[in-house]
Scaffold this motif. Structure first.
Motif, PDB file in Angstrom:
ATOM      1  N   TYR A   1     -35.795 -21.100   1.555  1.00  0.00           N
ATOM      2  CA  TYR A   1     -36.358 -22.155   0.718  1.00  0.00           C
ATOM      3  C   TYR A   1     -35.251 -22.779  -0.137  1.00  0.00           C
ATOM      4  O   TYR A   1     -34.491 -22.078  -0.808  1.00  0.00           O
ATOM      5  CB  TYR A   1     -37.464 -21.601  -0.183  1.00  0.00           C
ATOM      6  N   TYR A   2     -35.185 -24.121  -0.099  1.00  0.00           N
ATOM      7  CA  TYR A   2     -34.177 -24.857  -0.846  1.00  0.00           C
ATOM      8  C   TYR A   2     -34.857 -25.791  -1.843  1.00  0.00           C
ATOM      9  O   TYR A   2     -35.966 -26.285  -1.607  1.00  0.00           O
ATOM     10  CB  TYR A   2     -33.297 -25.681   0.095  1.00  0.00           C
ATOM     11  N   LEU A   3     -34.166 -26.021  -2.946  1.00  0.00           N
ATOM     12  CA  LEU A   3     -34.645 -26.953  -3.953  1.00  0.00           C
ATOM     13  C   LEU A   3     -34.348 -28.381  -3.525  1.00  0.00           C
ATOM     14  O   LEU A   3     -33.217 -28.705  -3.148  1.00  0.00           O
ATOM     15  CB  LEU A   3     -33.945 -26.655  -5.286  1.00  0.00           C
ATOM     16  N   ASN A   4     -35.364 -29.231  -3.578  1.00  0.00           N
ATOM     17  CA  ASN A   4     -35.153 -30.658  -3.338  1.00  0.00           C
ATOM     18  C   ASN A   4     -34.371 -31.222  -4.526  1.00  0.00           C
ATOM     19  O   ASN A   4     -34.859 -31.193  -5.660  1.00  0.00           O
ATOM     20  CB  ASN A   4     -36.499 -31.368  -3.197  1.00  0.00           C
ATOM     21  N   PRO A   5     -33.153 -31.715  -4.315  1.00  0.00           N
ATOM     22  CA  PRO A   5     -32.335 -32.164  -5.447  1.00  0.00           C
ATOM     23  C   PRO A   5     -32.842 -33.419  -6.150  1.00  0.00           C
ATOM     24  O   PRO A   5     -32.334 -33.763  -7.220  1.00  0.00           O
ATOM     25  CB  PRO A   5     -30.960 -32.414  -4.812  1.00  0.00           C
ATOM     26  N   ASP A   6     -33.832 -34.090  -5.574  1.00  0.00           N
ATOM     27  CA  ASP A   6     -34.429 -35.260  -6.217  1.00  0.00           C
ATOM     28  C   ASP A   6     -35.566 -34.783  -7.119  1.00  0.00           C
ATOM     29  O   ASP A   6     -36.635 -34.392  -6.644  1.00  0.00           O
ATOM     30  CB  ASP A   6     -34.954 -36.236  -5.166  1.00  0.00           C
ATOM     31  N   TYR A   7     -35.340 -34.835  -8.429  1.00  0.00           N
ATOM     32  CA  TYR A   7     -36.305 -34.282  -9.377  1.00  0.00           C
ATOM     33  C   TYR A   7     -37.676 -34.969  -9.284  1.00  0.00           C
ATOM     34  O   TYR A   7     -38.709 -34.349  -9.512  1.00  0.00           O
ATOM     35  CB  TYR A   7     -35.762 -34.406 -10.811  1.00  0.00           C
ATOM     36  N   ASP A   8     -37.704 -36.244  -8.959  1.00  0.00           N
ATOM     37  CA  ASP A   8     -38.955 -36.998  -8.947  1.00  0.00           C
ATOM     38  C   ASP A   8     -39.713 -36.920  -7.623  1.00  0.00           C
ATOM     39  O   ASP A   8     -40.808 -37.468  -7.500  1.00  0.00           O
ATOM     40  CB  ASP A   8     -38.671 -38.469  -9.263  1.00  0.00           C
ATOM     41  N   SER A   9     -39.158 -36.247  -6.650  1.00  0.00           N
ATOM     42  CA  SER A   9     -39.795 -36.190  -5.334  1.00  0.00           C
ATOM     43  C   SER A   9     -41.025 -35.288  -5.359  1.00  0.00           C
ATOM     44  O   SER A   9     -41.070 -34.276  -6.067  1.00  0.00           O
ATOM     45  CB  SER A   9     -38.796 -35.672  -4.293  1.00  0.00           C
ATOM     46  N   ASP A  10     -42.020 -35.650  -4.564  1.00  0.00           N
ATOM     47  CA  ASP A  10     -43.195 -34.792  -4.376  1.00  0.00           C
ATOM     48  C   ASP A  10     -43.383 -34.452  -2.894  1.00  0.00           C
ATOM     49  O   ASP A  10     -44.487 -34.134  -2.449  1.00  0.00           O
ATOM     50  CB  ASP A  10     -44.457 -35.464  -4.918  1.00  0.00           C
ATOM     51  N   THR A  11     -42.289 -34.525  -2.133  1.00  0.00           N
ATOM     52  CA  THR A  11     -42.330 -34.296  -0.686  1.00  0.00           C
ATOM     53  C   THR A  11     -41.547 -33.051  -0.313  1.00  0.00           C
ATOM     54  O   THR A  11     -40.453 -32.809  -0.840  1.00  0.00           O
ATOM     55  CB  THR A  11     -41.739 -35.501   0.071  1.00  0.00           C
ATOM     56  N   ALA A  12     -42.113 -32.267   0.592  1.00  0.00           N
ATOM     57  CA  ALA A  12     -41.444 -31.082   1.139  1.00  0.00           C
ATOM     58  C   ALA A  12     -41.078 -31.355   2.596  1.00  0.00           C
ATOM     59  O   ALA A  12     -41.795 -32.081   3.301  1.00  0.00           O
ATOM     60  CB  ALA A  12     -42.353 -29.863   1.052  1.00  0.00           C
ATOM     61  N   TYR A  13     -39.983 -30.771   3.044  1.00  0.00           N
ATOM     62  CA  TYR A  13     -39.509 -30.937   4.419  1.00  0.00           C
ATOM     63  C   TYR A  13     -39.337 -29.557   5.057  1.00  0.00           C
ATOM     64  O   TYR A  13     -38.843 -28.630   4.403  1.00  0.00           O
ATOM     65  CB  TYR A  13     -38.180 -31.690   4.444  1.00  0.00           C
ATOM     66  N   VAL A  14     -39.737 -29.461   6.316  1.00  0.00           N
ATOM     67  CA  VAL A  14     -39.658 -28.185   7.034  1.00  0.00           C
ATOM     68  C   VAL A  14     -39.002 -28.416   8.387  1.00  0.00           C
ATOM     69  O   VAL A  14     -39.390 -29.325   9.133  1.00  0.00           O
ATOM     70  CB  VAL A  14     -41.055 -27.558   7.243  1.00  0.00           C
ATOM     71  N   GLY A  15     -37.995 -27.615   8.696  1.00  0.00           N
ATOM     72  CA  GLY A  15     -37.296 -27.739   9.974  1.00  0.00           C
ATOM     73  C   GLY A  15     -36.789 -26.399  10.459  1.00  0.00           C
ATOM     74  O   GLY A  15     -36.938 -25.374   9.785  1.00  0.00           O
ATOM     75  N   LEU A  16     -36.177 -26.399  11.631  1.00  0.00           N
ATOM     76  CA  LEU A  16     -35.637 -25.175  12.232  1.00  0.00           C
ATOM     77  C   LEU A  16     -34.118 -25.173  12.086  1.00  0.00           C
ATOM     78  O   LEU A  16     -33.476 -26.214  12.142  1.00  0.00           O
ATOM     79  CB  LEU A  16     -36.006 -25.090  13.713  1.00  0.00           C
ATOM     80  N   ARG A  17     -33.560 -23.981  11.913  1.00  0.00           N
ATOM     81  CA  ARG A  17     -32.114 -23.829  11.911  1.00  0.00           C
ATOM     82  C   ARG A  17     -31.756 -22.449  12.420  1.00  0.00           C
ATOM     83  O   ARG A  17     -32.082 -21.434  11.800  1.00  0.00           O
ATOM     84  CB  ARG A  17     -31.505 -24.019  10.532  1.00  0.00           C
ATOM     85  N   SER A  18     -31.085 -22.395  13.547  1.00  0.00           N
ATOM     86  CA  SER A  18     -30.672 -21.132  14.143  1.00  0.00           C
ATOM     87  C   SER A  18     -29.155 -21.063  14.184  1.00  0.00           C
ATOM     88  O   SER A  18     -28.503 -21.931  14.770  1.00  0.00           O
ATOM     89  CB  SER A  18     -31.234 -20.995  15.571  1.00  0.00           C
ATOM     90  N   SER A  19     -28.595 -20.043  13.551  1.00  0.00           N
ATOM     91  CA  SER A  19     -27.147 -19.856  13.585  1.00  0.00           C
ATOM     92  C   SER A  19     -26.694 -19.317  14.938  1.00  0.00           C
ATOM     93  O   SER A  19     -25.538 -19.487  15.330  1.00  0.00           O
ATOM     94  CB  SER A  19     -26.716 -18.895  12.479  1.00  0.00           C
ATOM     95  N   GLU A  20     -27.601 -18.687  15.664  1.00  0.00           N
ATOM     96  CA  GLU A  20     -27.267 -18.093  16.954  1.00  0.00           C
ATOM     97  C   GLU A  20     -27.390 -19.091  18.101  1.00  0.00           C
ATOM     98  O   GLU A  20     -26.658 -19.017  19.085  1.00  0.00           O
ATOM     99  CB  GLU A  20     -28.155 -16.876  17.224  1.00  0.00           C
ATOM    100  N   ASP A  21     -28.337 -20.026  17.995  1.00  0.00           N
ATOM    101  CA  ASP A  21     -28.568 -21.002  19.056  1.00  0.00           C
ATOM    102  C   ASP A  21     -28.735 -22.388  18.454  1.00  0.00           C
ATOM    103  O   ASP A  21     -29.836 -22.782  18.071  1.00  0.00           O
ATOM    104  CB  ASP A  21     -29.811 -20.620  19.868  1.00  0.00           C
ATOM    105  N   PRO A  22     -27.646 -23.161  18.329  1.00  0.00           N
ATOM    106  CA  PRO A  22     -27.748 -24.492  17.715  1.00  0.00           C
ATOM    107  C   PRO A  22     -28.660 -25.440  18.481  1.00  0.00           C
ATOM    108  O   PRO A  22     -29.139 -26.424  17.918  1.00  0.00           O
ATOM    109  CB  PRO A  22     -26.296 -24.992  17.719  1.00  0.00           C
ATOM    110  N   PHE A  23     -28.915 -25.175  19.773  1.00  0.00           N
ATOM    111  CA  PHE A  23     -29.814 -26.025  20.543  1.00  0.00           C
ATOM    112  C   PHE A  23     -31.215 -26.048  19.942  1.00  0.00           C
ATOM    113  O   PHE A  23     -31.984 -26.973  20.174  1.00  0.00           O
ATOM    114  CB  PHE A  23     -29.906 -25.548  21.988  1.00  0.00           C
ATOM    115  N   CYS A  24     -31.551 -25.023  19.162  1.00  0.00           N
ATOM    116  CA  CYS A  24     -32.897 -24.905  18.599  1.00  0.00           C
ATOM    117  C   CYS A  24     -33.018 -25.535  17.218  1.00  0.00           C
ATOM    118  O   CYS A  24     -34.115 -25.609  16.672  1.00  0.00           O
ATOM    119  CB  CYS A  24     -33.306 -23.432  18.514  1.00  0.00           C
TER     120      CYS A  24
END
Length: 303
Positions: free
Chosen positions: A227-250
């Protein structure tokens, strides 16, 4: 996977960047700056690649049983191995001007010691780079993420309730990105200021540790979900994605690190030597990201 289309010397001296060949290679602050690891949001959530030229191709190899007419229909009798590509183009390299003079650096070194002063200054300069990278990363996320229904927290005064409702939606979206084909359950979520406190509090209480610090936007790490902090203090939007250090294709996207550099220039008004920062980078989505096969989602919080 990264393939350079137009090769150029490693560094910033490309057709889209100012000429910094006159940079003093013996400038000691630049050495400390290069060694300072202070990752921005884009460097944290995306796979980092090191292109050598202003244009590069990001290739993804995937196996698929889905039709090519964008209908998303599943055809079990027609498995295919597909190579897809997306272009990674760097943002224009705008020099970050500062009012930090070489004389001021020498004064700080005399007062606090060379190592302490240079480390502090390098972090401040890296922070300037990160601010621009964060702005561009949020624009990129907003542009490329597919929207899902908004959520309303049932009890905003209860940190545990908030945490469970947020993490439930995040995990649902992570699973959704694995529904057509199992990719990776390693994922990330970028949560707004107003709602991330519940995750930080619950994480610290349950694990007796705190991953957050002033030098990183990472605030909690639950198993395979970061979980990361959205650096835009006024934002009310969350973003979700995939990140694999073992398989960048994913992974959802790629961060192209073209390099950064400090340079001293003459201030025409004062004739003082001042520090200028050059920082070049690019962003691109995974080539397989599409409306029928999303690798990045977003949702809004409503009251």
């Amino acid at each position: 996977m990264n393939l350079n289309e137009e090769r150029a010397p490693i560094g910033l001296n490309t057709s889209n960047a100012p000429n910094i060949a006159t940079t003093d290679s013996k400038f000691p602050l630049n050495d400390v700056f290069q060694q300072t690891d202070l990752p921005s949001l884009g460097r944290s959530i995306f796979v980092t690649v090191k292109p050598n030229g202003p244009l590069a191709g990001i290739f993804t190899l995937t196996d698929s049983h889905f039709t090519t007419d964008n209908s998303g229909h599943y055809d079990p009798d027609k498995p295919r191995l597909i190579l897809k590509r997306s272009n990674l183009t760097s943002f224009p390299s705008k020099p970050i001007m500062t009012e930090l003079t070489v004389e001021a650096i020498h004064d700080l070194e005399a007062m606090y010691g060379e190592n302490t002063a240079r480390t502090y200054i390098a972090k401040m300069l890296r922070g300037l780079c990160n601010h621009y990278e964060n702005v561009k990363t949020l624009e990129f996320l907003e542009k490329n993420a597919f929207e899902t229904p908004s959520i309303s927290i049932s009890d905003s005064a209860n940190a545990e309730t908030m945490m469970f409702e947020i993490t439930l939606r995040v995990q649902e979206l992570a699973l959704k990105m694995n529904s057509k084909r199992k990719r990776t359950f390693s994922a990330y979520a970028v949560i707004p200021y107003k709602y991330v406190a519940s995750i930080m509090t619950t994480f610290a209480y349950n694990t007796a540790k705190n991953t957050s610090n002033t030098e990183s936007l990472l605030v909690a790490d639950f198993g395979l979900m970061k979980y990361y902090l959205n650096p835009d203090y006024d934002s009310d939007t969350a973003y979700v994605g995939l990140r694999s250090s073992e398989d960048p294709f994913c992974s959802s996207g790629f961060f192209g690190d073209y390099g950064s550099q400090l340079q001293t220039i003459k201030d025409p008004d004062t004739a003082n030597d001042v520090i200028v920062v050059y920082n070049r980078f690019g962003l691109t989505m995974n080539p397989i990201h599409s409306e029928n096969n999303p690798l990045l989602y977003k949702f809004k919080f409503t009251k």
